[in-house]
Design a protein around this motif. Structure first.
Motif, mmCIF file in Angstrom:
data_model
loop_
_atom_site.group_PDB
_atom_site.id
_atom_site.type_symbol
_atom_site.label_atom_id
_atom_site.label_comp_id
_atom_site.label_asym_id
_atom_site.label_seq_id
_atom_site.Cartn_x
_atom_site.Cartn_y
_atom_site.Cartn_z
ATOM 1 N N MET A 1 0.814 -1.603 -0.288
ATOM 2 C CA MET A 1 0.794 0.002 -0.020
ATOM 3 C C MET A 1 0.687 1.234 0.233
ATOM 4 S SD MET A 1 -2.934 0.605 1.871
ATOM 5 C CE MET A 1 -4.471 0.116 1.972
ATOM 6 N N LYS A 2 0.874 1.317 -0.856
ATOM 7 C CA LYS A 2 2.284 2.542 -1.721
ATOM 8 C C LYS A 2 1.501 4.281 -1.944
ATOM 9 C CE LYS A 2 6.016 1.364 -0.146
ATOM 10 N NZ LYS A 2 6.892 1.766 1.426
ATOM 11 N N LYS A 3 -0.039 3.762 -2.781
ATOM 12 C CA LYS A 3 -0.410 5.270 -3.335
ATOM 13 C C LYS A 3 -1.960 6.000 -2.309
ATOM 14 C CE LYS A 3 -1.002 3.241 -7.037
ATOM 15 N NZ LYS A 3 -1.710 3.556 -8.744
ATOM 16 N N ILE A 4 -1.872 6.766 -1.381
ATOM 17 C CA ILE A 4 -2.484 7.232 -0.494
ATOM 18 C C ILE A 4 -2.998 8.407 -0.567
ATOM 19 C CG2 ILE A 4 -2.563 7.679 1.583
ATOM 20 C CD1 ILE A 4 -1.985 5.014 1.248
ATOM 21 N N GLY A 5 -4.063 8.346 -1.441
ATOM 22 C CA GLY A 5 -4.783 10.086 -0.741
ATOM 23 C C GLY A 5 -5.420 10.992 0.063
ATOM 24 N N PHE A 6 -5.869 11.835 0.228
ATOM 25 C CA PHE A 6 -6.004 12.729 1.676
ATOM 26 C C PHE A 6 -6.733 13.791 1.177
ATOM 27 C CE2 PHE A 6 -5.371 14.845 5.567
ATOM 28 C CZ PHE A 6 -4.158 13.977 6.631
ATOM 29 N N VAL A 7 -7.748 13.820 1.441
ATOM 30 C CA VAL A 7 -8.566 14.284 1.451
ATOM 31 C C VAL A 7 -9.083 15.509 3.527
ATOM 32 C CG1 VAL A 7 -10.870 15.043 1.635
ATOM 33 C CG2 VAL A 7 -10.054 13.392 -0.050
ATOM 34 N N GLY A 8 -8.646 16.408 3.315
ATOM 35 C CA GLY A 8 -8.996 17.614 4.578
ATOM 36 C C GLY A 8 -7.398 18.219 5.003
ATOM 37 N N LEU A 9 -7.350 18.670 4.114
ATOM 38 C CA LEU A 9 -5.106 20.082 4.874
ATOM 39 C C LEU A 9 -4.957 20.516 5.844
ATOM 40 C CD1 LEU A 9 -3.605 18.883 1.698
ATOM 41 C CD2 LEU A 9 -3.637 17.677 3.148
ATOM 42 N N GLY A 10 -5.846 20.505 6.864
ATOM 43 C CA GLY A 10 -6.410 21.415 7.973
ATOM 44 C C GLY A 10 -5.188 21.590 8.502
ATOM 45 N N SER A 11 -5.739 22.178 9.761
ATOM 46 C CA SER A 11 -4.397 22.387 10.937
ATOM 47 C C SER A 11 -3.414 21.030 11.474
ATOM 48 C CB SER A 11 -4.851 22.815 12.195
ATOM 49 O OG SER A 11 -6.283 22.487 12.833
ATOM 50 N N MET A 12 -4.467 19.649 11.416
ATOM 51 C CA MET A 12 -3.937 18.385 11.344
ATOM 52 C C MET A 12 -3.794 17.618 10.043
ATOM 53 S SD MET A 12 -6.002 17.307 15.170
ATOM 54 C CE MET A 12 -5.195 16.172 14.869
ATOM 55 N N GLY A 13 -4.995 17.751 9.442
ATOM 56 C CA GLY A 13 -4.675 16.889 8.501
ATOM 57 C C GLY A 13 -3.314 16.970 7.482
ATOM 58 N N LEU A 14 -3.294 18.527 6.752
ATOM 59 C CA LEU A 14 -1.638 19.040 6.094
ATOM 60 C C LEU A 14 -0.508 18.296 6.971
ATOM 61 C CD1 LEU A 14 -0.900 19.874 4.125
ATOM 62 C CD2 LEU A 14 -0.679 22.301 5.093
ATOM 63 N N ARG B 1 2.438 15.099 4.446
ATOM 64 C CA ARG B 1 3.284 15.811 5.269
ATOM 65 C C ARG B 1 3.997 14.306 5.724
ATOM 66 N NH1 ARG B 1 3.208 22.428 7.623
ATOM 67 N NH2 ARG B 1 3.239 23.629 5.591
ATOM 68 N N ASN B 2 3.724 14.182 6.623
ATOM 69 C CA ASN B 2 4.577 12.882 7.394
ATOM 70 C C ASN B 2 4.172 11.475 6.983
ATOM 71 O OD1 ASN B 2 5.683 14.465 9.464
ATOM 72 N ND2 ASN B 2 3.295 13.613 11.419
ATOM 73 N N LEU B 3 3.056 11.672 6.482
ATOM 74 C CA LEU B 3 2.928 10.453 4.658
ATOM 75 C C LEU B 3 4.391 10.352 4.060
ATOM 76 C CD1 LEU B 3 -0.903 9.921 4.862
ATOM 77 C CD2 LEU B 3 0.540 7.775 6.014
ATOM 78 N N ALA B 4 4.109 11.484 3.558
ATOM 79 C CA ALA B 4 4.803 11.801 2.302
ATOM 80 C C ALA B 4 6.610 11.318 2.514
ATOM 81 C CB ALA B 4 5.046 12.981 1.746
ATOM 82 N N ARG B 5 6.610 12.262 4.211
ATOM 83 C CA ARG B 5 8.238 11.919 4.515
ATOM 84 C C ARG B 5 8.276 10.629 4.722
ATOM 85 N NH1 ARG B 5 6.659 16.295 8.082
ATOM 86 N NH2 ARG B 5 7.460 18.602 6.935
ATOM 87 N N ALA B 6 7.014 9.941 5.111
ATOM 88 C CA ALA B 6 7.552 7.991 5.008
ATOM 89 C C ALA B 6 7.991 7.489 3.591
ATOM 90 C CB ALA B 6 6.777 7.683 6.408
ATOM 91 N N GLY B 7 8.028 7.948 2.736
ATOM 92 C CA GLY B 7 7.607 7.759 1.141
ATOM 93 C C GLY B 7 6.403 7.541 0.700
ATOM 94 N N PHE B 8 5.629 7.550 0.718
ATOM 95 C CA PHE B 8 4.378 7.436 -0.122
ATOM 96 C C PHE B 8 4.014 8.155 -0.389
ATOM 97 C CE2 PHE B 8 3.874 5.169 4.753
ATOM 98 C CZ PHE B 8 2.712 3.934 3.997
ATOM 99 N N ALA B 9 3.134 7.830 -1.651
ATOM 100 C CA ALA B 9 2.861 8.486 -2.481
ATOM 101 C C ALA B 9 1.808 9.499 -2.094
ATOM 102 C CB ALA B 9 2.920 7.942 -3.682
ATOM 103 N N VAL B 10 1.911 10.679 -1.462
ATOM 104 C CA VAL B 10 0.335 11.430 -1.343
ATOM 105 C C VAL B 10 -0.195 12.258 -2.262
ATOM 106 C CG1 VAL B 10 -0.525 12.288 0.962
ATOM 107 C CG2 VAL B 10 1.357 11.090 1.316
ATOM 108 N N THR B 11 -1.472 12.038 -2.244
ATOM 109 C CA THR B 11 -2.475 12.574 -3.367
ATOM 110 C C THR B 11 -3.157 13.224 -2.351
ATOM 111 O OG1 THR B 11 -1.586 12.112 -5.296
ATOM 112 C CG2 THR B 11 -3.393 13.525 -5.267
#
Length: 292
Positions: free
Chosen positions: A1-14, A18-28
């Protein structure tokens, strides 16, 4: 499981994305605010121009939204779920009523996808540090698939059971304590103010004694500020303690302390201050004492 969508980039979501991206996941990631998507892109993720782009081609999609109604609107009202491949996973990380999570999961499963019930605790600080506590309900095999994703966002990932709604139930218990602790801290500090004590000294005493709590240590300093940074709004606790009381009603369990705390948050919100930092529940006590 490498490709992750993310909905809700608020004060916690963003920061979570970012942490998912730093961990090597492809985050959209998608958010109604274009600047949030740009910030994710700067951290190594991809800004989705639409909801469907956040779902299409993903292994899983994280929903870090306001409530269950918003999640339902995204998945079914806007039709985003149909763009997630069959067998794909929706990771619901918002704070929602347990019954609403169970009902939503049933609908998603009926469409050939899966739901992981995974609300979080730890606030903006925990989201930024990747140290959130994540309360998970999912079948064992599904949990194993998503655990690396959750581990990238939290330092404590606890599986509570198989059934969606169990994670939401644990979050309700957690929020009961958070809300009551926060209201109690506000009551104590407002008393100290009324009595004319040195507030910095008083906060130092109670923060380091048996009277302390995490909420006191974190929110107490902001209770003494005129315009504190907003890390979690008053209206969030209006919602969350409402969920707590709903869960208690469903279980025929009296929750008098939660009810009183809820009324204090509600009174502050009712004066037009619901978007302020939740530490400002202290305004409810100042008003009772004729100082607001």
């Amino acid at each position: 499981m490498k490709k992750i969508g993310f909905v809700g980039l608020g004060s916690m979501g963003l920061p979570m994305a970012r942490n998912l991206a730093r961990a090597g996941f492809a985050v959209t990631g998608f958010d109604l605010r274009a600047e949030a998507g740009a910030q994710l892109a700067a951290a190594g993720g991809t800004a989705a121009p639409s909801l469907t782009d956040a779902f299409a081609g993903q292994d899983a999609v994280v929903l870090m939204v306001v409530n269950a109604t918003q999640a339902e609107d995204i998945l079914f009202g806007a039709g985003a779920l149909a763009h997630l491949a069959p067998g794909g996973v929706v990771i619901l990380m918002a704070t929602c009523p347990p019954a609403a999570v169970a009902a939503l999961a049933s609908r998603v499963e009926g469409e050939g996808r899966h739901v992981v019930d995974a609300p979080v605790s730890g606030g903006v600080v925990g989201a930024e540090a990747g140290s959130l506590t994540i309360m998970v309900a999912a079948q064992a095999g599904l949990f194993a698939q998503v655990q690396p994703v959750l581990d990238a966002m939290g330092s404590k990932v606890v599986r509570l059971g198989d059934r969606p709604g169990q994670g939401a139930t644990a979050k309700a218990v957690n929020q009961l304590l958070c809300g009551v602790h926060l209201a109690a801290a506000a009551e104590a500090l407002s008393l100290a103010e009324t009595l004319g004590l040195d507030m910095d000294a008083m906060l130092d005493i109670v923060s380091g004694s048996a009277a302390s709590s995490w909420m006191l240590r974190d929110r107490g300093p902001r209770m003494l500020e005129r315009n504190p940074r907003v890390t979690s709004a008053v209206d969030i606790f209006v919602k969350d303690l409402g969920i707590v009381l709903e869960a208690g009603t469903g279980a025929r369990t009296a929750l008098p302390l939660a009810a009183i705390a809820h009324q204090h948050f509600l009174s502050v919100s009712g004066r037009g201050r619901g978007a302020e930092d939740d530490s400002q529940v202290i305004a409810a006590y100042r008003a009772l004492q004729g100082r607001a």
